[in-house]
Design an enzyme around this catalytic site. Structure first.
Site, PDB file in Angstrom:
ATOM      1  N   GLU A 138      -3.576   1.202  -6.215  1.00 29.52           N
ATOM      2  CA  GLU A 138      -2.552   0.298  -6.730  1.00 29.52           C
ATOM      3  C   GLU A 138      -2.431   0.541  -8.234  1.00 29.52           C
ATOM      4  O   GLU A 138      -3.295   1.183  -8.843  1.00 29.52           O
ATOM      5  CB  GLU A 138      -2.874  -1.169  -6.451  1.00 29.52           C
ATOM      6  CG  GLU A 138      -2.713  -1.589  -5.006  1.00 29.52           C
ATOM      7  CD  GLU A 138      -1.282  -1.555  -4.501  1.00 29.52           C
ATOM      8  OE1 GLU A 138      -0.363  -1.232  -5.306  1.00 29.52           O
ATOM      9  OE2 GLU A 138      -1.067  -1.839  -3.320  1.00 29.52           O
ATOM     10  N   CYS A 145       0.863  -1.168   0.000  1.00 31.20           N
ATOM     11  CA  CYS A 145       0.000   0.000   0.000  1.00 31.20           C
ATOM     12  C   CYS A 145       0.905   1.224   0.000  1.00 31.20           C
ATOM     13  O   CYS A 145       1.662   1.440   0.955  1.00 31.20           O
ATOM     14  CB  CYS A 145      -0.917   0.007   1.216  1.00 31.20           C
ATOM     15  SG  CYS A 145      -1.955   1.479   1.324  1.00 31.20           S
TER      16      CYS A 145
END
Length: 222
Positions: free
Chosen positions: A105, A2
């Site tokens: 992402e 992340c």
């Protein structure tokens, strides 16, 4: 992993949801592009009370002489967190929850261009990432409180986007992760349910850490 996330919940809502007393220096929200080294909201439990505080995203090990003395540690792998020297004590004693409305992402197209995705809860306004935190001070006395987000292998729903994902902690497990409900938090460091999160493409403008605004999380067809 992340490396970027968003938070739109107001502090008053987080205080009520987590039952935490707020600090005076909380970061501004909404923020649709939270980046490494930014201040983030985090819920800690100390001496029987929860606090909503500000932590620097980027865990600084105690032996660093400056925050840039080694790699920027924004994530801690669930598989090695209990044994890695930088994280193992925090994994035992200093766990936190980091609220997020969603995270980003990237994949690549056939020409190598980075294509951003926004990953968010299918239901509800936020998820709580599992985190660890640590107070750090320099030899000269400069001090900061820092954190990392715990990650694990992605589930099947997200594996086509990235092979890692943040560990999310469901509300019934918050007390266990924070250490309020005894030992056994390690069982929580697993991929979330397949139907927890949804994903959609977003505008490549979020590739810049300077981009701002709610349009960053809107679906993008280009």
């Amino acid at each position: 992993m992340c490396g970027r996330f968003a938070l739109t919940l107001p502090p008053e809502a987080m205080v009520q949801i987590f039952g935490a007393a707020p600090a005076n220096d909380l970061p501004e929200v909404p923020n649709w592009n939270i980046c490494p080294t930014n201040a983030v909201h985090a819920v800690l439990s100390q001496e029987g009370s929860r606090r909503l505080v500000s932590l620097r995203w980027g865990f600084v090990p105690l032996w660093y002489t400056s925050p840039s003395d080694g790699p920027l540690l924004i994530n801690a792998r669930a598989e090695t967190i209990a044994t890695k020297p930088a994280f193992r004590q925090a994994a035992r004693d200093r766990r936190c929850l980091i609220p997020a409305s969603g995270f980003y992402e990237w994949t690549k197209d056939e020409d190598g261009r980075r294509l951003p995705w926004y990953i968010h809860p299918q239901e509800g306004e936020f998820v709580a990432f599992a985190g660890i935190w640590q107070d750090w001070s320099s030899p000269e006395g400069a001090a900061m409180s820092t954190c990392a987000i715990v990650t694990t292998a992605a589930n099947e729903a997200l594996g086509h986007i990235h092979h890692r994902m943040p560990v999310t902690v469901a509300a019934p497990d918050w007390a266990l992760w924070l250490g309020e409900a005894g030992h056994g938090a390690a069982v929580l460091m697993r991929p979330g349910p397949e139907d927890l999160l949804a994903a959609h493409r977003v505008d490549p403008k979020v590739n810049s850490n300077r981009a701002e605004g709610p349009e960053l999380i809107e679906p993008f067809d280009g």
